[in-house]
Design an enzyme around this catalytic site. Structure first.
Site, PDB file in Angstrom:
ATOM      1  CE  LYS A 196      -0.833   0.143   5.015  1.00  0.00           C
ATOM      2  NZ  LYS A 196      -1.867   0.150   6.046  1.00  0.00           N
ATOM      3  CG  HIS A 205       8.152  -3.056  19.670  1.00  0.00           C
ATOM      4  ND1 HIS A 205       8.760  -2.208  18.769  1.00  0.00           N
ATOM      5  CD2 HIS A 205       8.925  -4.173  19.721  1.00  0.00           C
ATOM      6  CE1 HIS A 205       9.864  -2.782  18.300  1.00  0.00           C
ATOM      7  NE2 HIS A 205       9.970  -3.986  18.846  1.00  0.00           N
ATOM      8  NE  ARG A 259      12.026  -6.317  23.108  1.00  0.00           N
ATOM      9  CZ  ARG A 259      12.173  -6.370  21.807  1.00  0.00           C
ATOM     10  NH1 ARG A 259      11.121  -6.560  21.039  1.00  0.00           N
ATOM     11  NH2 ARG A 259      13.349  -6.237  21.265  1.00  0.00           N
ATOM     12  CG  HIS A 262      10.918  -1.798  22.551  1.00  0.00           C
ATOM     13  ND1 HIS A 262      11.831  -1.148  23.349  1.00  0.00           N
ATOM     14  CD2 HIS A 262      11.624  -2.684  21.810  1.00  0.00           C
ATOM     15  CE1 HIS A 262      13.043  -1.618  23.084  1.00  0.00           C
ATOM     16  NE2 HIS A 262      12.944  -2.553  22.157  1.00  0.00           N
ATOM     17  NE  ARG A 273      13.088   3.224   6.097  1.00  0.00           N
ATOM     18  CZ  ARG A 273      14.066   3.565   6.924  1.00  0.00           C
ATOM     19  NH1 ARG A 273      14.313   2.848   7.990  1.00  0.00           N
ATOM     20  NH2 ARG A 273      14.812   4.619   6.674  1.00  0.00           N
ATOM     21  CD  GLU A 301      18.016  -7.589  20.475  1.00  0.00           C
ATOM     22  OE1 GLU A 301      17.368  -6.542  20.547  1.00  0.00           O
ATOM     23  OE2 GLU A 301      17.935  -8.361  19.520  1.00  0.00           O
ATOM     24  NE  ARG A 305       8.869  -9.296  18.947  1.00  0.00           N
ATOM     25  CZ  ARG A 305       9.820  -8.495  18.441  1.00  0.00           C
ATOM     26  NH1 ARG A 305      10.638  -8.941  17.517  1.00  0.00           N
ATOM     27  NH2 ARG A 305       9.939  -7.259  18.840  1.00  0.00           N
TER      28      ARG A 305
HETATM   29  C1  LIG Z   1      11.322   0.086  15.422  1.00  0.00           C
HETATM   30  C2  LIG Z   1      11.240  -1.411  15.312  1.00  0.00           C
HETATM   31  C3  LIG Z   1      12.339  -2.187  15.629  1.00  0.00           C
HETATM   32  C4  LIG Z   1      12.274  -3.573  15.523  1.00  0.00           C
HETATM   33  N1  LIG Z   1      13.396  -4.311  15.766  1.00  0.00           N
HETATM   34  C5  LIG Z   1      13.356  -5.648  15.543  1.00  0.00           C
HETATM   35  C6  LIG Z   1      14.546  -6.435  15.645  1.00  0.00           C
HETATM   36  O1  LIG Z   1      15.620  -5.927  15.915  1.00  0.00           O
HETATM   37  N2  LIG Z   1      14.440  -7.771  15.407  1.00  0.00           N
HETATM   38  C7  LIG Z   1      13.258  -8.375  15.093  1.00  0.00           C
HETATM   39  O2  LIG Z   1      13.223  -9.588  14.905  1.00  0.00           O
HETATM   40  N3  LIG Z   1      12.133  -7.639  14.979  1.00  0.00           N
HETATM   41  C8  LIG Z   1      12.154  -6.310  15.176  1.00  0.00           C
HETATM   42  N4  LIG Z   1      11.011  -5.574  15.035  1.00  0.00           N
HETATM   43  C9  LIG Z   1       9.790  -6.253  14.606  1.00  0.00           C
HETATM   44  C10 LIG Z   1       9.911  -6.593  13.133  1.00  0.00           C
HETATM   45  O3  LIG Z   1      10.523  -5.517  12.461  1.00  0.00           O
HETATM   46  C11 LIG Z   1       8.562  -6.870  12.504  1.00  0.00           C
HETATM   47  O4  LIG Z   1       7.815  -7.750  13.287  1.00  0.00           O
HETATM   48  C12 LIG Z   1       8.753  -7.493  11.138  1.00  0.00           C
HETATM   49  O5  LIG Z   1       9.627  -6.708  10.369  1.00  0.00           O
HETATM   50  C13 LIG Z   1       7.422  -7.634  10.438  1.00  0.00           C
HETATM   51  O6  LIG Z   1       7.672  -8.029   9.126  1.00  0.00           O
HETATM   52  P1  LIG Z   1       6.455  -8.360   8.170  1.00  0.00           P
HETATM   53  O7  LIG Z   1       7.038  -8.758   6.872  1.00  0.00           O
HETATM   54  O8  LIG Z   1       5.532  -9.287   8.836  1.00  0.00           O
HETATM   55  O9  LIG Z   1       5.654  -6.971   8.050  1.00  0.00           O
HETATM   56  P2  LIG Z   1       6.154  -5.505   7.706  1.00  0.00           P
HETATM   57  O10 LIG Z   1       7.609  -5.422   7.593  1.00  0.00           O
HETATM   58  O11 LIG Z   1       5.491  -4.591   8.660  1.00  0.00           O
HETATM   59  O12 LIG Z   1       5.534  -5.260   6.267  1.00  0.00           O
HETATM   60  C14 LIG Z   1       4.140  -5.127   6.096  1.00  0.00           C
HETATM   61  C15 LIG Z   1       3.882  -4.787   4.652  1.00  0.00           C
HETATM   62  O13 LIG Z   1       2.496  -4.908   4.358  1.00  0.00           O
HETATM   63  C16 LIG Z   1       2.063  -3.758   3.634  1.00  0.00           C
HETATM   64  N5  LIG Z   1       0.619  -3.617   3.865  1.00  0.00           N
HETATM   65  C17 LIG Z   1      -0.028  -3.514   5.048  1.00  0.00           C
HETATM   66  N6  LIG Z   1      -1.362  -3.454   4.839  1.00  0.00           N
HETATM   67  C18 LIG Z   1      -1.559  -3.523   3.499  1.00  0.00           C
HETATM   68  C19 LIG Z   1      -2.705  -3.506   2.661  1.00  0.00           C
HETATM   69  N7  LIG Z   1      -3.954  -3.393   3.150  1.00  0.00           N
HETATM   70  N8  LIG Z   1      -2.534  -3.599   1.319  1.00  0.00           N
HETATM   71  C20 LIG Z   1      -1.291  -3.690   0.782  1.00  0.00           C
HETATM   72  N9  LIG Z   1      -0.160  -3.700   1.538  1.00  0.00           N
HETATM   73  C21 LIG Z   1      -0.299  -3.626   2.875  1.00  0.00           C
HETATM   74  C22 LIG Z   1       2.919  -2.644   4.195  1.00  0.00           C
HETATM   75  O14 LIG Z   1       2.912  -1.522   3.369  1.00  0.00           O
HETATM   76  C23 LIG Z   1       4.264  -3.370   4.272  1.00  0.00           C
HETATM   77  O15 LIG Z   1       4.866  -3.413   3.009  1.00  0.00           O
HETATM   78  C24 LIG Z   1      11.062  -4.193  15.133  1.00  0.00           C
HETATM   79  C25 LIG Z   1       9.956  -3.412  14.820  1.00  0.00           C
HETATM   80  C26 LIG Z   1      10.034  -2.032  14.898  1.00  0.00           C
HETATM   81  C27 LIG Z   1       8.831  -1.212  14.538  1.00  0.00           C
END
Ligand SMILES: Cc1cc2nc3c(=O)[nH]c(=O)nc-3n(C[C@H](O)[C@H](O)[C@H](O)COP(=O)(O)OP(=O)(O)OC[C@H]3O[C@@H](n4cnc5c(N)ncnc54)[C@H](O)[C@@H]3O)c2cc1C
Length: 547
Positions: free
Chosen positions: A55, A358, A299, A251, A64, A135, A393
């Site tokens: 999206k 978080h 956490r 967090h 990211r 961690e 988690r």
């Molecule tokens: C600041 C921060 C630090 C973190 N640090 C760590 C770490 O060190 N180690 C760790 O293991 N985890 C960490 N996490 C958690 C981890 O980053 C996330 O749980 C993980 O990256 C989620 O990945 P994902 O692919 O499931 O979703 P995301 O990476 O959140 O991607 C979701 C995707 O879905 C898309 N999307 C959502 N809704 C729609 C829709 N309706 N239509 C089309 N597209 C849509 C979004 O645009 C995005 O591209 C951290 C999180 C944060 C916020």
């Protein structure tokens, strides 16, 4: 939710939606974080036709922003799968599924090897091996990282680049609104809104949700703007079961600034892993005597301890004293830059920090291969609830889960296709979706006040009643409406699960039921929409056959 339209499959329905364009694929992947991109690449390797939709821009994701790293064992360091499993179970408060934990943890080294083969560069120690940090809740130095504290940015960069090299088509700024249903009740594609809000249809044998979490349900969160739980809402509307929704991890340490709203910069736990300690405004330590692991306790324990200390001292933040860490700016460049923006120098003074929403430990109930209970619908990453995280988690286990389950889900789709278990491409007509929407800021305020750390029956039921009083049915005809409807539905679902669980466990802290109650509550709470579209907790007997 109500839908306007005649029966699925009736191409002449007057109230159906006329799509602007149609596309077809074996698999449509929703989301471009670690789970979605990993799944898309694996599906491509397996010879499936894949379309990815997201999206926002490709790199807009929770992934990211991940800082600390990826938890993955290296047998050469004396670590073991058994120890990583034990740490995960200990953090999970009795609700992890041990076989799932072992399956995902054991899959980590190979998944990370493939991630590196796709171009991800992790930091190295002086001897050339991968540098590993520790961690909260980990008994070993097993968390690999990139760019110091910019792990997610490197993972996202490398996967997005590989998707480009492999020519996997990605539609940016297309939001998934609703599933197309097959005559037998399965899922056969998606209704999308393009960047201009025009409707389009992707017909697919399988849909994989990789849409991440829902930190934006709260006023202050570490999550970016995309984290509105759309995929979870879409799955619930498609008839899927969700579970563990009441377990939202806060967090312990986002950077505190007065009145902060929306995405707050994270101060990664690895800062405590390298010696920083939590102190209150008087300089008194927060964690001694609270947990044997002290500042590196899981956490949920640290966030609850900070919340108690803030209540006792009347403050809205505490401090993280990292002045003893040599070369802070080099080791933690992302945190250092965020601190510099608010004129804090971590080398000279404690960093003001506070807990913030978080990570969603719960989500769409899936097998560890990403299968939901709805034929044709799969989920992986933070949107899914595999049983890895339980009630809390373990740090850095979610990138791991996205990598392992992302691959497995693509393999499951290929397997189910080969076995003839997925419906052929159909002619289902997309429904015009209408769903209840409450004002986003009100929802965020109510959830932060009544469904964060420290919940009670009155607050939970009061928040649910307030939302019910103001929500109104609206057409999901814009990106904002899709997100607002998801947040409204998830607020309802989370509140109903949190009210049901009359105990405290993991991230779910009840002030009126302060103790853990294994006799009644050592089980997950499955939630599904009832016939009126309202989230309801399933009775245990029903739940066993639900997902
Ligand atoms: C600041 C921060 C630090 C973190 N640090 C760590 C770490 O060190 N180690 C760790 O293991 N985890 C960490 N996490 C958690 C981890 O980053 C996330 O749980 C993980 O990256 C989620 O990945 P994902 O692919 O499931 O979703 P995301 O990476 O959140 O991607 C979701 C995707 O879905 C898309 N999307 C959502 N809704 C729609 C829709 N309706 N239509 C089309 N597209 C849509 C979004 O645009 C995005 O591209 C951290 C999180 C944060 C916020």
């Amino acid at each position: 939710m109500t839908t306007v339209g005649d029966e699925v499959g009736d191409p002449g329905a007057k109230t159906s939606v006329s799509p602007g364009w149609e596309a077809t694929a074996d698999l449509v992947v929703v989301g471009t974080g670690v789970a979605g991109l990993t799944a898309a690449l694996r599906a491509r390797e397996l010879g499936l036709s894949v379309l990815v939709v997201t999206k926002a821009e490709v790199t807009d994701s929770n992934t990211r922003w991940a800082q600390g790293g990826v938890a993955v064992v290296d047998l050469a360091t004396g670590d073991s799968v058994a120890d990583h499993v034990a740490d995960t179970l200990a953090a999970g408060g009795g609700l992890c599924e041990e076989d799932v934990v072992r399956y995902i943890v054991a899959g980590g080294p190979a998944a990370v090897a493939r991630l590196r083969a796709r171009g991800t560069t992790f930091d190295r120690a002086d001897d050339g091996s991968l540098a590993r940090t520790r961690e909260g809740g980990h008994s070993a130095f097993r968390v690999i990282h990139a760019g110091g504290d910019a792990t997610g940015a490197e993972v996202e960069r490398a996967l997005a680049a590989d998707v480009g090299r492999q020519r996997v088509p990605v539609l940016e700024r297309h939001i998934a609104v609703d599933t197309l249903r097959t005559p037998s009740g399965g899922v056969g594609g998606l209704l999308l809104l393009d960047r201009d809000g025009a409707r389009c249809v992707v017909r697919a044998r399988a849909v994989l949700l990789a849409t991440g979490g829902f930190g934006q349900l709260y006023q202050a969160t570490s999550n970016p703007e995309i984290a509105t739980g759309d995929g979870l809402a879409l799955a619930l509307r498609a008839g899927a079961v969700a579970a563990d929704l009441e377990f939202v991890q806060f967090h312990p340490t986002v950077l505190y600034t007065p009145g902060a709203r929306g995405r707050c910069p994270l101060v990664t736990e690895a800062v405590r892993g390298e010696g920083a300690v939590l102190v209150d405004a008087t300089g008194a330590r927060v964690m001694p005597g609270v947990h044997p692991l002290g500042d590196l306790a899981p956490r949920d324990v640290v966030s609850a301890a900070i919340t108690r200390r803030m209540a006792a001292t009347g403050g809205d933040h505490v401090y993280l004293d990292a002045t003893g860490i040599d070369g802070f700016a080099r080791r933690f460049p992302t945190v250092h830059a965020a601190c510099a923006r608010v004129s804090v120098d971590p080398a000279q003074e404690p960093i003001p920090v506070t807990p913030a929403a978080h990570f969603a430990c719960g989500g769409v109930a899936t097998s560890p291969e990403g299968r939901t209970g709805v034929p044709g619908l799969y989920a992986a990453g933070e949107v899914a609830r595999t049983g890895l995280h339980g009630a809390n988690r373990l740090a850095s286990n979610s990138l791991l889960e996205g990598l392992v389950v992302g691959e497995r889900a693509a393999e499951a789709v290929a397997m189910d296709l080969a076995a003839g278990e997925l419906a052929p491409l159909g002619r289902a007509v997309p429904r015009a979706v209408v769903a209840p929407i409450a004002d986003r800021e009100l929802v965020q305020r109510l959830m932060s006040r009544h469904a964060a750390i420290g919940r009670d029956a009155d607050g939970l039921s009061g928040a649910a009643a307030r939302i019910a009083a103001v929500r109104q049915d609206r057409a999901l005809d814009s990106h904002r409406a899709v997100e607002d409807a998801a947040l409204t539905l998830l607020a309802d679902a989370l509140l109903v699960a949190a009210a049901e669980r009359t105990e405290s466990r993991g991230c779910h802290v009840r002030t009126d039921f302060a103790e853990r109650d294994d006799v009644r509550w050592q089980r997950s709470l499955p939630v599904r929409l009832d016939a009126t579209g309202t989230p309801a907790v399933l009775a245990p007997a029903l739940a066993s056959g639900a997902a």
